[in-house]
Design a protein around this motif. Structure first.
Motif, mmCIF file in Angstrom:
data_model
loop_
_atom_site.group_PDB
_atom_site.id
_atom_site.type_symbol
_atom_site.label_atom_id
_atom_site.label_comp_id
_atom_site.label_asym_id
_atom_site.label_seq_id
_atom_site.Cartn_x
_atom_site.Cartn_y
_atom_site.Cartn_z
ATOM 1 N N ASN A 146 0.475 -1.436 0.038
ATOM 2 C CA ASN A 146 0.065 -0.052 0.085
ATOM 3 C C ASN A 146 1.305 1.144 -0.051
ATOM 4 O O ASN A 146 1.931 1.143 -0.958
ATOM 5 C CB ASN A 146 -1.318 0.333 1.021
ATOM 6 N N ASP A 147 0.389 2.235 1.060
ATOM 7 C CA ASP A 147 1.016 3.660 1.098
ATOM 8 C C ASP A 147 2.652 3.224 0.146
ATOM 9 O O ASP A 147 3.460 2.737 0.922
ATOM 10 C CB ASP A 147 1.707 4.180 1.773
ATOM 11 N N GLN A 187 4.821 0.218 2.210
ATOM 12 C CA GLN A 187 4.091 -0.179 2.813
ATOM 13 C C GLN A 187 4.070 -1.301 2.726
ATOM 14 O O GLN A 187 3.100 -1.931 1.679
ATOM 15 C CB GLN A 187 2.221 0.252 2.663
ATOM 16 N N GLN A 247 2.298 -5.452 8.797
ATOM 17 C CA GLN A 247 3.503 -4.434 8.195
ATOM 18 C C GLN A 247 4.810 -4.214 7.909
ATOM 19 O O GLN A 247 5.698 -3.953 8.458
ATOM 20 C CB GLN A 247 2.517 -2.886 8.069
ATOM 21 N N PHE A 295 3.789 1.352 10.038
ATOM 22 C CA PHE A 295 2.431 1.797 10.081
ATOM 23 C C PHE A 295 4.288 2.451 8.615
ATOM 24 O O PHE A 295 5.317 2.930 8.745
ATOM 25 C CB PHE A 295 2.190 2.710 10.457
ATOM 26 N N SER A 296 3.237 3.252 8.184
ATOM 27 C CA SER A 296 3.495 4.899 7.296
ATOM 28 C C SER A 296 4.412 6.361 7.908
ATOM 29 O O SER A 296 4.590 6.344 8.696
ATOM 30 C CB SER A 296 2.289 5.349 6.660
ATOM 31 N N ARG A 319 -0.662 9.231 13.759
ATOM 32 C CA ARG A 319 0.369 8.297 12.692
ATOM 33 C C ARG A 319 0.470 9.259 11.469
ATOM 34 O O ARG A 319 -0.020 9.858 11.554
ATOM 35 C CB ARG A 319 -0.123 7.215 12.054
ATOM 36 N N ASP A 320 1.393 8.620 10.539
ATOM 37 C CA ASP A 320 1.896 8.454 9.457
ATOM 38 C C ASP A 320 2.672 9.865 8.943
ATOM 39 O O ASP A 320 2.423 11.361 9.085
ATOM 40 C CB ASP A 320 0.996 8.613 8.025
ATOM 41 N N GLU A 370 -5.553 10.877 7.063
ATOM 42 C CA GLU A 370 -3.957 10.091 7.359
ATOM 43 C C GLU A 370 -3.310 11.082 6.052
ATOM 44 O O GLU A 370 -3.238 11.566 5.334
ATOM 45 C CB GLU A 370 -4.414 8.451 6.635
ATOM 46 N N CYS A 371 -2.334 10.260 6.619
ATOM 47 C CA CYS A 371 -0.930 10.057 5.548
ATOM 48 C C CYS A 371 -0.842 12.467 5.075
ATOM 49 O O CYS A 371 -1.227 11.966 3.416
ATOM 50 C CB CYS A 371 -1.080 9.780 4.298
ATOM 51 N N TYR A 391 -4.351 7.028 -3.762
ATOM 52 C CA TYR A 391 -3.867 7.583 -2.422
ATOM 53 C C TYR A 391 -3.039 7.228 -1.650
ATOM 54 O O TYR A 391 -1.795 7.007 -2.117
ATOM 55 C CB TYR A 391 -5.499 6.458 -1.544
ATOM 56 N N ALA A 392 -3.181 8.520 -0.264
ATOM 57 C CA ALA A 392 -1.581 8.083 0.752
ATOM 58 C C ALA A 392 -0.440 8.364 -0.018
ATOM 59 O O ALA A 392 0.731 7.870 0.672
ATOM 60 C CB ALA A 392 -1.568 6.641 1.162
ATOM 61 N N TRP A 440 -0.371 5.785 -3.878
ATOM 62 C CA TRP A 440 -0.672 4.379 -4.127
ATOM 63 C C TRP A 440 -2.028 4.336 -5.195
ATOM 64 O O TRP A 440 -2.844 5.383 -4.742
ATOM 65 C CB TRP A 440 -1.120 3.806 -2.318
ATOM 66 N N TRP A 473 -9.105 1.733 -0.342
ATOM 67 C CA TRP A 473 -9.142 1.044 0.148
ATOM 68 C C TRP A 473 -10.612 -0.252 -0.177
ATOM 69 O O TRP A 473 -11.058 -1.224 0.535
ATOM 70 C CB TRP A 473 -8.764 1.040 1.582
#
Ligand code: FRU
Length: 501
Positions: free
Chosen positions: A21-22, A39, A50, A80-81, A145-146, A196-197, A259-260, A281, A285
């Motif tokens: 993913n990301d 990810q 991850q 994670f990211s 996060r991120d 996110e991100c 995304y992300a 990405w 999702w």
């Protein structure tokens, strides 16, 4: 080879096997080597477990896969990211006697917490050691996060998501180890379930001498198109506070598969116009864990094309607009011209490319002598066909309405999923003072990236869509109708060379 499956993109990055993913940790080093981490679940074809996978490239198209860069310590952890920086001045103290030390700043996810952690690399980003003083930020949250870190004048700056509070925090640090909370940006734009991100990045803007910054925030789920999407906010940044220019949330991509995304650290120093380079990405999702590349070919997800990004301030109607271009205008992968016509006015051009082994093409349609504030024509369409199955992937302008551009992936049969939306449309930024507009697209087996507006003097739109044909697309038709007197329409199609063969 691993990359020869019929759905496998040939000019986009995808992982050798299993689930990606990301994009993470994107940076370019002093020698011009681009590092992309991502990810990665190295053991399954769905998300989980991850890690940070790793690839490098001299040109952002030709990638070499490397060993996994950062791994969890046990099955209860996820790496994670996050982001990576080159600590040229050894602010962290990890790198006595070297200028190419790399620090990764990522989220460690466990069942109960999300904390921010460091890992450092003495070999330029290939192998990492986790910092013994981790975590570097722990606020006792499980939705935090991120981290994305940049350098600002004399200190490090982190943007990070307090995901379900709809807050982007800004932290500052002299050394990447000790972080001070500086400000918050809260409840801006679309909220969805969570932010996110985030990325905060310096970006050129036409006619502007003051530094302009761009904040992007990904949300998931709850996008206007459904599921995951990315929005952006142009503004100013003073080292501690980001101030958007206006209250608008602008959409990065009118498709559903971008995304992300992340900007490469220091990339503005490596492009002619000082433009930062972005990669997303290319998935969503809502259906990423069901796409057919998993059972058919053993991999899931690709990255978008790498794109340079800049802002313009006078886009038709919406003012500020993010204009992106494929990095280096696709030059490292652009192959032979397959067809060209100076006149597809009220006519069409057909290109059959069944013998093109990459299966990847780039097309460009240019419309000129467009009278100000009027429509150039009735329709301008492109249609890809898979001749063995009759599947089509098509789109175009339907002028005369307020939403003139549409694209339809519903006649491509390889994924039957309620969230895999068939049709998309967008309000194209019609030229008001420019008399030319361009429609461009890259179809790379299972990814279509459309660009409306060319170099974007009056604004441009980006549309990224996955499509999984049962047979290979092997023909492209470009057609226009109802073209006004004096308006001319030309088209050209190029082969794109596989980076994997
Ligand atoms: C975004 C995201 C991030 C998280 C990562 C986990 O797609 O949910 O917020 O760090 O994926 O893989």
């Amino acid at each position: 080879s691993l990359y020869s499956g019929p759905l496998r993109p040939q000019i986009h990055y995808s992982p050798p096997v299993n689930f990606m993913n990301d994009p993470n940790g994107a940076f370019v080093d002093a020698n011009g080597t681009w590092h992309l981490y991502y990810q990665y679940n190295p053991t399954e074809i769905v998300a989980g477990n991850q890690h940070w996978g790793h690839a490098t490239s001299p040109d952002l198209y030709h990638w070499t896969n490397h060993e996994i860069a950062i791994s969890p310590e046990n099955k209860y952890e996820g790496i994670f990211s996050g982001s990576a920086v080159v600590d040229v001045n050894n602010t962290s103290g990890f790198f006595p006697n070297q200028t190419n030390g790399v620090v990764a700043i990522y989220t460690l996810n466990t069942n109960v917490s999300e904390t921010q952690q460091l890992a450092y690399s003495h070999d330029g980003g290939y192998t990492f050691t986790k910092y013994s003083g981790n975590p570097v930020i722990d606020i006792g949250s499980s939705q935090f996060r991120d981290p994305k870190v940049i350098w600002y004048e004399d200190h490090w700056v982190m943007s990070i998501a307090y995901a379900r509070d709809f807050v982007i925090g800004i932290y500052t640090s002299p050394d990447l180890k000790s972080w001070t909370h500086a400000s918050n940006i809260s409840h801006v734009g679309f909220l969805g379930l969570q932010y996110e991100c985030p990325n905060l990045v310096k970006i050129p803007m036409d006619g502007e001498t003051e530094d302009t910054y761009l904040l992007i925030i990904s949300i998931n789920p709850g996008a206007p198109q459904g599921g995951s999407f990315t929005q952006y906010f142009p503004g100013t940044f003073n080292g501690t506070h980001f101030t958007p220019f206006d209250g608008a949330a602008r959409i990065l991509d009118f498709g559903k598969d971008n995304y992300a995304g992340q900007f490469f650290y220091d990339s503005d120093a490596h492009t002619p116009g000082g433009e930062p380079v972005f990669v997303g990405w290319a998935s969503n999702w809502q259906y990423t864990q069901q796409v057919p590349t998993g059972p058919l070919e053993g991999w899931r997800s690709a990255m978008t094309l790498p794109r340079t990004a800049r802002l313009i301030s006078n886009a038709t109607r919406i003012g500020y607009d993010l204009v992106t271009r494929p990095y280096a205008e696709l030059a490292p992968v652009k192959g032979a011209q397959l067809a060209h016509s100076d006149s597809v006015s009220n006519s069409s051009m057909q290109v059959n490319y069944a013998n093109l082994t990459s299966g990847a093409v780039y097309f460009q349609v240019t419309v000129t002598n467009v009278p100000n504030n009027t429509f150039a024509m009735g329709t301008l369409n492109f249609t890809f066909t898979a001749s063995a199955s009759g599947e089509t992937l098509s789109g175009g302008y339907f002028f005369g309405g307020d939403t003139p551009f549409w694209v339809n992936r519903g006649k491509v049969r390889g994924l039957d999923n309620p969230f895999f939306t068939d049709k998309f449309s967008t309000v194209y930024l019609l030229p008001e003072t420019s008399n030319t507009f361009v429609l461009e697209g890259v179809l790379d087996r299972s990814i279509l990236e459309l660009e409306l507006g060319g170099t974007g003097a009056r604004g441009s739109e980006l549309g990224t869509l996955l499509a999984y044909p049962e047979a290979r697309f092997d023909a492209l038709n470009i057609a226009s109708a109802g073209v006004n007197e004096g308006v001319s329409v030309s088209a050209a199609v190029w082969a794109l060379n596989s980076v994997w063969s």
